[in-house]
Scaffold this motif. Structure first.
Motif, PDB file in Angstrom:
ATOM      1  N   GLN A  11       0.829  -1.205   0.000  1.00 19.49           N
ATOM      2  CA  GLN A  11       0.000   0.000   0.000  1.00 19.49           C
ATOM      3  C   GLN A  11       0.866   1.259   0.000  1.00 19.49           C
ATOM      4  N   LYS A  12       1.925   1.260   0.829  1.00 13.45           N
ATOM      5  CA  LYS A  12       2.819   2.414   0.905  1.00 13.45           C
ATOM      6  C   LYS A  12       3.550   2.611  -0.425  1.00 13.45           C
ATOM      7  N   GLU A  15       1.246   4.260  -2.796  1.00 14.31           N
ATOM      8  CA  GLU A  15       1.107   5.689  -2.478  1.00 14.31           C
ATOM      9  C   GLU A  15       2.322   6.480  -2.975  1.00 14.31           C
ATOM     10  N   GLU A  18       2.078   6.838  -6.725  1.00 11.96           N
ATOM     11  CA  GLU A  18       1.121   7.885  -7.098  1.00 11.96           C
ATOM     12  C   GLU A  18       1.681   9.283  -6.835  1.00 11.96           C
ATOM     13  N   GLN A  19       2.309   9.478  -5.686  1.00 11.44           N
ATOM     14  CA  GLN A  19       2.876  10.785  -5.333  1.00 11.44           C
ATOM     15  C   GLN A  19       3.925  11.241  -6.338  1.00 11.44           C
TER      16      GLN A  19
END
Length: 65
Positions: A11-12, A15, A18-19
């Protein structure tokens, strides 16, 4: 590696991907960064009270009375 930890890392990493604007070909870099961030989170959450600090509570409280 536990399934829960791997899930948090996945999940991290997502993220982070995406960032950074969803760049292609950097999956391993994102995974390594995510793994490091999760490790820091785990270390901070298990750090607990510094050795000897539990002895200060009652002494400080009794001195204030």
């Amino acid at each position: 590696m536990s399934d829960d930890r791997e899930s948090r890392i996945r999940q991290k990493a997502y993220e982070i991907w995406e960032q950074l604007g969803r760049p292609e070909g950097q999956e391993q870099d994102h995974w390594i960064r995510a793994e490091a961030e999760i490790q820091v989170d785990e270390t901070e959450s298990t750090a607990g009270v510094p050795e000897g600090a539990e002895d200060l509570g009652p002494k400080i409280a009794s001195n204030r009375g």
